[in-house]
Design a protein around this motif. Structure first.
Motif, PDB file in Angstrom:
ATOM      1  N   UNK A  73      90.740  -2.657  36.264  1.00 57.32           N
ATOM      2  CA  UNK A  73      90.834  -1.441  35.451  1.00 57.32           C
ATOM      3  C   UNK A  73      89.469  -0.966  34.964  1.00 57.32           C
ATOM      4  N   UNK A  74      88.593  -1.913  34.630  1.00 56.28           N
ATOM      5  CA  UNK A  74      87.282  -1.559  34.087  1.00 56.28           C
ATOM      6  C   UNK A  74      86.186  -2.268  34.869  1.00 56.28           C
ATOM      7  N   UNK A  96      97.687   3.282  31.996  1.00 56.79           N
ATOM      8  CA  UNK A  96      98.404   4.297  32.762  1.00 56.79           C
ATOM      9  C   UNK A  96      97.931   4.389  34.206  1.00 56.79           C
ATOM     10  N   UNK A  97      96.930   3.576  34.550  1.00 52.68           N
ATOM     11  CA  UNK A  97      96.505   3.499  35.946  1.00 52.68           C
ATOM     12  C   UNK A  97      95.116   4.017  36.266  1.00 52.68           C
ATOM     13  N   UNK A  98      94.444   4.595  35.287  1.00 55.60           N
ATOM     14  CA  UNK A  98      93.083   5.078  35.563  1.00 55.60           C
ATOM     15  C   UNK A  98      92.113   3.908  35.683  1.00 55.60           C
ATOM     16  N   UNK A 108      94.544  -6.928  26.186  1.00 55.11           N
ATOM     17  CA  UNK A 108      95.714  -6.217  26.699  1.00 55.11           C
ATOM     18  C   UNK A 108      96.065  -6.619  28.137  1.00 55.11           C
ATOM     19  N   UNK A 109      95.387  -7.615  28.675  1.00 57.88           N
ATOM     20  CA  UNK A 109      95.700  -8.111  30.012  1.00 57.88           C
ATOM     21  C   UNK A 109      95.165  -7.247  31.139  1.00 57.88           C
ATOM     22  N   UNK A 110      94.189  -6.393  30.848  1.00 63.39           N
ATOM     23  CA  UNK A 110      93.585  -5.551  31.888  1.00 63.39           C
ATOM     24  C   UNK A 110      92.416  -6.290  32.533  1.00 63.39           C
ATOM     25  N   UNK A 111      92.314  -6.170  33.838  1.00 66.03           N
ATOM     26  CA  UNK A 111      91.254  -6.881  34.551  1.00 66.03           C
ATOM     27  C   UNK A 111      89.928  -6.158  34.412  1.00 66.03           C
ATOM     28  N   UNK A 112      88.892  -6.928  34.052  1.00 67.95           N
ATOM     29  CA  UNK A 112      87.531  -6.409  33.915  1.00 67.95           C
ATOM     30  C   UNK A 112      86.649  -7.087  34.950  1.00 67.95           C
ATOM     31  N   UNK A 113      85.837  -6.298  35.615  1.00 70.50           N
ATOM     32  CA  UNK A 113      84.913  -6.846  36.600  1.00 70.50           C
ATOM     33  C   UNK A 113      83.497  -6.392  36.257  1.00 70.50           C
ATOM     34  N   UNK A 114      82.579  -7.342  36.183  1.00 62.84           N
ATOM     35  CA  UNK A 114      81.182  -7.020  35.883  1.00 62.84           C
ATOM     36  C   UNK A 114      80.333  -7.260  37.129  1.00 62.84           C
TER      37      UNK A 114
END
Length: 228
Positions: free
Chosen positions: A8-9, A78-80, A107-113
């Motif tokens: 997501x991010x 919401x999918x963005x 919130x369980x959203x996947x973050x990739x750095x």
């Protein structure tokens, strides 16, 4: 390159000076996301235009991040897919980003750095000071808490890395001399990756003499030898 559908991010490092210091993967991510969150949309706009990337830019900086975190998380739910960039280097390293990453993980959203540019690594390597063990302090407090922090750092045995603004450089070097001793070895790097890049390594006494005789411009990284 296919974008990870679960992410997501994306935390995307950007060049600290030379625009060529960006990875192919970073460019592909910036082309694919829905929105690019930028510390300064004008500066990030120059980078995107240079690489012919046309994506919506949204301002995200230290003065509005608390207000925006909740709405940005909702958009990702919401999918963005969003990319976060700072003016230069890796977001969240002495720049905004921590709050958003923390909330995404909560919130369980996947973050990739993505790996990429950050100013203190080349400054450390170029300093000639030990790089096997070090601490990164970022910007020290300007007033409240600065003396206490310096007293603790005076006993630190690892190499110390700090950021400083050019107009405060001489004052900072003098304070380091007062707390660490003028014979302590240190290094000052400025304008890294740019045309007038400069790194000077010497005792704090000699650095004070050197920089008192010239006008200093550009972002500053100071590397200081640990206590022996």
């Amino acid at each position: 390159m296919e974008q990870d559908t679960k992410t997501s991010l994306y935390i995307v490092p950007t060049p600290i000076g030379n625009l060529e210091d960006i990875t192919l993967r970073a460019l592909n991510i910036l082309k694919a996301v829905d929105v690019v969150l930028a510390e300064d949309t004008r500066k990030s706009g120059i980078l995107l235009k240079h690489y012919q990337i046309s994506r919506p830019l949204q301002s995200y900086h230290m003065h509005n991040e608390h207000k925006l975190v909740e709405s940005l998380v909702k958009r990702m739910q919401e999918g963005q897919k969003l990319a976060l960039v700072s003016d230069a280097g890796t977001p969240a390293i002495s720049d905004p980003g921590f709050l958003l990453v923390r909330e995404c993980l909560k919130e369980g959203l996947k973050v990739e750095c993505l790996p990429g540019a950050t100013a203190f690594v080349p400054a450390l390597v170029k300093s000639g000071l030990p790089a096997d063990r070090f601490i990164f302090e970022g910007f020290l407090p300007h007033k409240k808490g600065r003396k206490t922090r310096l007293e603790k750092l005076a006993e630190e045995e690892r190499t110390i890395i700090l950021y400083e603004s050019p107009h405060r450089l001489l004052k900072a070097l003098q304070q380091f001399k007062d707390f660490f001793g003028g014979e302590r070895q240190a290094s000052v790097s400025r304008e890294l990756t740019k045309v007038f890049e400069e790194t000077v390594t010497d005792s704090l006494d000699e650095l004070i003499t050197y920089f008192s005789e010239k006008t200093v411009k550009g972002e500053i990284v100071i590397v200081i030898e640990g206590k022996k």
